[in-house]
Write a protein that holds these residues in place. Structure first.
Motif, PDB file in Angstrom:
ATOM      1  N   ASP A 243       0.825  -1.218   0.000  1.00  0.00           N
ATOM      2  CA  ASP A 243       0.000   0.000   0.000  1.00  0.00           C
ATOM      3  C   ASP A 243       0.851   1.257   0.000  1.00  0.00           C
ATOM      4  OD1 ASP A 243      -2.395  -1.285  -0.123  1.00  0.00           O
ATOM      5  OD2 ASP A 243      -2.845  -1.151   2.015  1.00  0.00           O
ATOM      6  N   GLY A 244       2.086   1.157   0.467  1.00  0.00           N
ATOM      7  CA  GLY A 244       2.965   2.317   0.500  1.00  0.00           C
ATOM      8  C   GLY A 244       3.651   2.616  -0.812  1.00  0.00           C
ATOM      9  N   ALA A 245       3.469   1.762  -1.815  1.00  0.00           N
ATOM     10  CA  ALA A 245       4.105   1.968  -3.117  1.00  0.00           C
ATOM     11  C   ALA A 245       3.257   2.875  -3.992  1.00  0.00           C
ATOM     12  CB  ALA A 245       4.331   0.626  -3.809  1.00  0.00           C
ATOM     13  N   ALA A 246       3.899   3.807  -4.672  1.00  0.00           N
ATOM     14  CA  ALA A 246       3.183   4.729  -5.554  1.00  0.00           C
ATOM     15  C   ALA A 246       2.638   3.982  -6.768  1.00  0.00           C
ATOM     16  CB  ALA A 246       4.117   5.842  -6.012  1.00  0.00           C
ATOM     17  N   ASP A 247       1.550   4.486  -7.312  1.00  0.00           N
ATOM     18  CA  ASP A 247       0.948   3.958  -8.534  1.00  0.00           C
ATOM     19  C   ASP A 247       1.601   4.688  -9.711  1.00  0.00           C
ATOM     20  OD1 ASP A 247      -0.669   3.378 -10.732  1.00  0.00           O
ATOM     21  OD2 ASP A 247      -2.496   3.303  -9.546  1.00  0.00           O
ATOM     22  N   ILE A 248       2.601   4.048 -10.328  1.00  0.00           N
ATOM     23  CA  ILE A 248       3.381   4.738 -11.355  1.00  0.00           C
ATOM     24  C   ILE A 248       3.940   3.716 -12.346  1.00  0.00           C
ATOM     25  CG2 ILE A 248       5.485   4.651  -9.938  1.00  0.00           C
ATOM     26  CD1 ILE A 248       6.227   7.404 -11.111  1.00  0.00           C
ATOM     27  N   SER A 249       4.038   4.117 -13.594  1.00  0.00           N
ATOM     28  CA  SER A 249       4.575   3.230 -14.625  1.00  0.00           C
ATOM     29  C   SER A 249       6.095   3.226 -14.575  1.00  0.00           C
ATOM     30  CB  SER A 249       4.107   3.673 -16.007  1.00  0.00           C
ATOM     31  OG  SER A 249       4.787   4.857 -16.403  1.00  0.00           O
ATOM     32  N   ILE A 250       6.695   2.183 -15.135  1.00  0.00           N
ATOM     33  CA  ILE A 250       8.151   2.105 -15.171  1.00  0.00           C
ATOM     34  C   ILE A 250       8.732   3.166 -16.097  1.00  0.00           C
ATOM     35  CG2 ILE A 250       8.221   0.352 -17.007  1.00  0.00           C
ATOM     36  CD1 ILE A 250      10.647  -0.845 -15.515  1.00  0.00           C
ATOM     37  N   ASP A 251       7.977   3.591 -17.117  1.00  0.00           N
ATOM     38  CA  ASP A 251       8.446   4.672 -17.986  1.00  0.00           C
ATOM     39  C   ASP A 251       8.668   5.945 -17.185  1.00  0.00           C
ATOM     40  OD1 ASP A 251       8.322   2.941 -20.080  1.00  0.00           O
ATOM     41  OD2 ASP A 251       6.755   3.983 -21.179  1.00  0.00           O
ATOM     42  N   TYR A 252       7.644   6.341 -16.425  1.00  0.00           N
ATOM     43  CA  TYR A 252       7.740   7.585 -15.649  1.00  0.00           C
ATOM     44  C   TYR A 252       8.736   7.458 -14.496  1.00  0.00           C
ATOM     45  CZ  TYR A 252       3.658   9.587 -18.010  1.00  0.00           C
ATOM     46  OH  TYR A 252       2.790  10.097 -18.937  1.00  0.00           O
ATOM     47  N   ALA A 253       8.723   6.302 -13.818  1.00  0.00           N
ATOM     48  CA  ALA A 253       9.547   6.156 -12.619  1.00  0.00           C
ATOM     49  C   ALA A 253      11.029   6.062 -12.941  1.00  0.00           C
ATOM     50  CB  ALA A 253       9.104   4.912 -11.841  1.00  0.00           C
ATOM     51  N   VAL A 254      11.383   5.355 -14.018  1.00  0.00           N
ATOM     52  CA  VAL A 254      12.786   5.057 -14.282  1.00  0.00           C
ATOM     53  C   VAL A 254      13.225   5.440 -15.687  1.00  0.00           C
ATOM     54  CG1 VAL A 254      14.488   3.198 -14.471  1.00  0.00           C
ATOM     55  CG2 VAL A 254      12.868   3.203 -12.574  1.00  0.00           C
ATOM     56  N   MET A 255      12.553   4.925 -16.691  1.00  0.00           N
ATOM     57  CA  MET A 255      13.068   4.981 -18.052  1.00  0.00           C
ATOM     58  C   MET A 255      13.260   6.407 -18.568  1.00  0.00           C
ATOM     59  SD  MET A 255      13.750   1.962 -18.830  1.00  0.00           S
ATOM     60  CE  MET A 255      13.441   0.355 -18.097  1.00  0.00           C
ATOM     61  N   GLU A 256      12.342   7.284 -18.273  1.00  0.00           N
ATOM     62  CA  GLU A 256      12.464   8.652 -18.783  1.00  0.00           C
ATOM     63  C   GLU A 256      13.527   9.459 -18.050  1.00  0.00           C
ATOM     64  OE1 GLU A 256       8.689  10.567 -19.052  1.00  0.00           O
ATOM     65  OE2 GLU A 256       7.819   9.008 -20.330  1.00  0.00           O
ATOM     66  N   ARG A 257      14.096   8.891 -16.985  1.00  0.00           N
ATOM     67  CA  ARG A 257      15.109   9.593 -16.209  1.00  0.00           C
ATOM     68  C   ARG A 257      16.498   8.972 -16.366  1.00  0.00           C
ATOM     69  NH1 ARG A 257      11.783  10.207 -10.436  1.00  0.00           N
ATOM     70  NH2 ARG A 257       9.792  10.848 -11.366  1.00  0.00           N
ATOM     71  N   ALA A 258      16.545   7.736 -16.784  1.00  0.00           N
ATOM     72  CA  ALA A 258      17.822   7.025 -16.865  1.00  0.00           C
ATOM     73  C   ALA A 258      18.634   7.472 -18.078  1.00  0.00           C
ATOM     74  CB  ALA A 258      17.568   5.522 -16.931  1.00  0.00           C
ATOM     75  N   GLU A 259      19.947   7.298 -17.993  1.00  0.00           N
ATOM     76  CA  GLU A 259      20.843   7.661 -19.094  1.00  0.00           C
ATOM     77  C   GLU A 259      21.417   6.433 -19.799  1.00  0.00           C
ATOM     78  OE1 GLU A 259      23.817  10.205 -17.470  1.00  0.00           O
ATOM     79  OE2 GLU A 259      22.431  11.885 -17.136  1.00  0.00           O
TER      80      GLU A 259
END
Length: 473
Positions: A243-259
């Motif tokens: 329940d403490g985990a955010a509702d978010i896609s892997i694109d938004y959480a990681v992929m769009e920020r990674a290099e």
């Protein structure tokens, strides 16, 4: 070894009435004889692949195991999500579970509801991506677009795709679903691919990416895995931690920020079957643009999809143009083909008036098989019940109804209080109100019976369970 991670949630509202919340599109044979889920598991199997890991919810866990068994695939871990939290927490949970067992392994994350007709070509794309993934890159797979599609996100390449053969190319950026003019420009440039939501990366690389770009997910998801409870071969992730985990896609959480990103183009056939227009397209329309499925007949029609999902129901179209017509035993959809993406509005409208058809499938699937209501009256109900070989319903009783069972296929082993008997085809047995009873299928073929319920209340919650091999409450 590469461990396939099959994401198996979602409600599939754009393919209503065939896909519903209680039985979404991945479990339905929409295109071909196998279900989308089975086709996905088969595509990611064989040499170089470990047993698939599946992330799903509690309602689907037995459907998953049943369909994998039908496809001849032994599953790996099946993780049960207590609630939908989008793809980022699901992928992280899979990575954390794998880290304790195969820390140097690769994960191939894929939705379980896509159509990829050429499995060998897709596996070739995975093979092309493997060296980059082992080197620590987060590799995604982009589909060569064949039209200006506004329903997909895009990937902008940081390099020349050439002939779009499978090879690793730098990924410049993710692009949200565009408007038509933008999609046409991107198609013309040749530098953009459709974002298929399929990824290959090492366990270590993706966990490091979460630690760097979505650290708030680490504690709740790690807690959900560590405190998970084994349940009949499944792992139930801990609800309180989850329940403490955010509702978010892997694109938004990681992929769009990674290099450390890369992309492998895939030029073969692919569809996410995001609407009935996609089903029409993937089903191979004839020269007049007609697709018929089941007991459906098209007379002087064009560019239309006619589909019947009931052997006793004939769908006939005369002079139709650009029409989608899908008939189920309990609901019929008729829509302009150009508005296929708006089918979810029908689901919302039905939910607003509390119609059962909005979310519930006509067949109610259970661990032991399925049942469907044939006739419902004020104080009676008639059901058809299908029990898999070797399966058994719970030992139970009812406060408000009695039941009469007539076996029409196979043989039933029936317990009524202290009496146990075999009931074969064309035989029946009466279950008095309050009697402790159970039915089992001891045979090698499915057992089918007709159940007639009578009483003051016929709801599925009028059940007191004493024993249940599936650990249901």
């Amino acid at each position: 070894m590469i461990t396939p991670i099959l994401l198996c949630g979602g409600s599939g509202t754009r393919l209503w009435p065939l896909s519903r919340k209680s039985y979404p599109k991945q479990f339905v044979p929409l295109v071909g004889e196998t279900t989308l889920f089975q086709a996905s598991a088969l595509r990611l199997s064989g040499a170089g692949f470990a047993a698939p890991m599946v992330l799903t919810n509690s309602d689907f866990r037995f459907i998953v195991t049943e369909q994998l068994a039908e496809a001849g695939i032994d599953p790996g871990a099946i993780l049960i999500e207590p609630a939908g939290r989008n793809t980022a927490p699901a992928v992280l949970a899979a990575a954390l579970w794998l880290r304790a067992r195969d820390p140097d392994g690769l994960m191939l994350v894929a939705p379980s509801d896509h159509v990829v007709p050429d499995a060998a070509a897709f596996r070739a794309a995975v093979a092309a991506a493997e060296p980059a993934a082992r080197a620590g890159q987060l590799v995604t797979f982009g589909i060569k677009p064949d039209r200006a599609e506004t329903g997909y996100g895009y990937l902008e390449l940081d390099g020349d795709p050439g002939d779009f053969s499978p090879k690793v190319i730098g990924l410049k950026r993710f692009v949200e679903k565009p408007d038509l003019a933008t999609a046409e420009d991107m198609l013309a440039s040749g530098q953009f691919l459709w974002n298929a939501g399929i990824f290959l990366f090492s366990v270590q690389a993706i966990i490091a990416a979460f630690e760097a770009h979505a650290p708030d997910l680490m504690v709740p998801v790690q807690g959900a895995v560590d405190k998970g409870e084994p349940d009949l071969g499944f792992l139930r992730l801990d609800p309180a931690a989850w329940d403490g985990a955010a509702d978010i896609s892997i694109d938004y959480a990681v992929m769009e920020r990674a290099e450390n990103l890369a992309v492998v183009p895939y030029a073969g056939g692919w569809s996410d079957l995001g609407g009935w227009d996609a089903v029409w397209r993937e089903s191979g329309p004839d020269g007049d643009g007609i697709v018929t499925q089941g007991r459906a007949t098209a007379i002087e029609c064009s560019n239309s999809l006619l589909r019947s999902e009931d052997d006793g129901l004939e769908v006939v179209g005369i002079g139709l143009k650009d029409v989608i017509a899908v008939a189920m035993p309990d609901a019929v959809l008729v829509a302009d083909a150009s508005r296929a993406q708006e089918v979810k509005k029908a689901v919302a409208a039905l939910k607003a008036k509390s119609a059962r058809q909005a979310e519930a499938f006509p067949k109610d699937h259970r661990p032991w098989g399925w049942f469907e209501s044939l006739v419902v009256g004020e104080r009676f109900q008639v059901k058809r019940i299908h029990v898999h070989p070797g399966a058994a319903l719970s030992l139970q009783s009812h406060h408000h109804r009695s039941e009469h069972w007539i076996v029409v296929e196979g043989t039933a082993k029936v317990t009524v209080d202290d009496k146990i008997q075999l009931v074969s085809e064309n035989q029946s047995v009466y279950i008095p109100l309050g009697a402790v009873h159970r039915m089992e299928n001891p045979g090698k073929v499915p057992m089918v019976l007709i159940e007639v319920q009578t009483g003051s209340y016929l709801g599925e919650d009028d059940i007191i369970r004493y024993e249940d091999i599936y650990a249901r409450k």
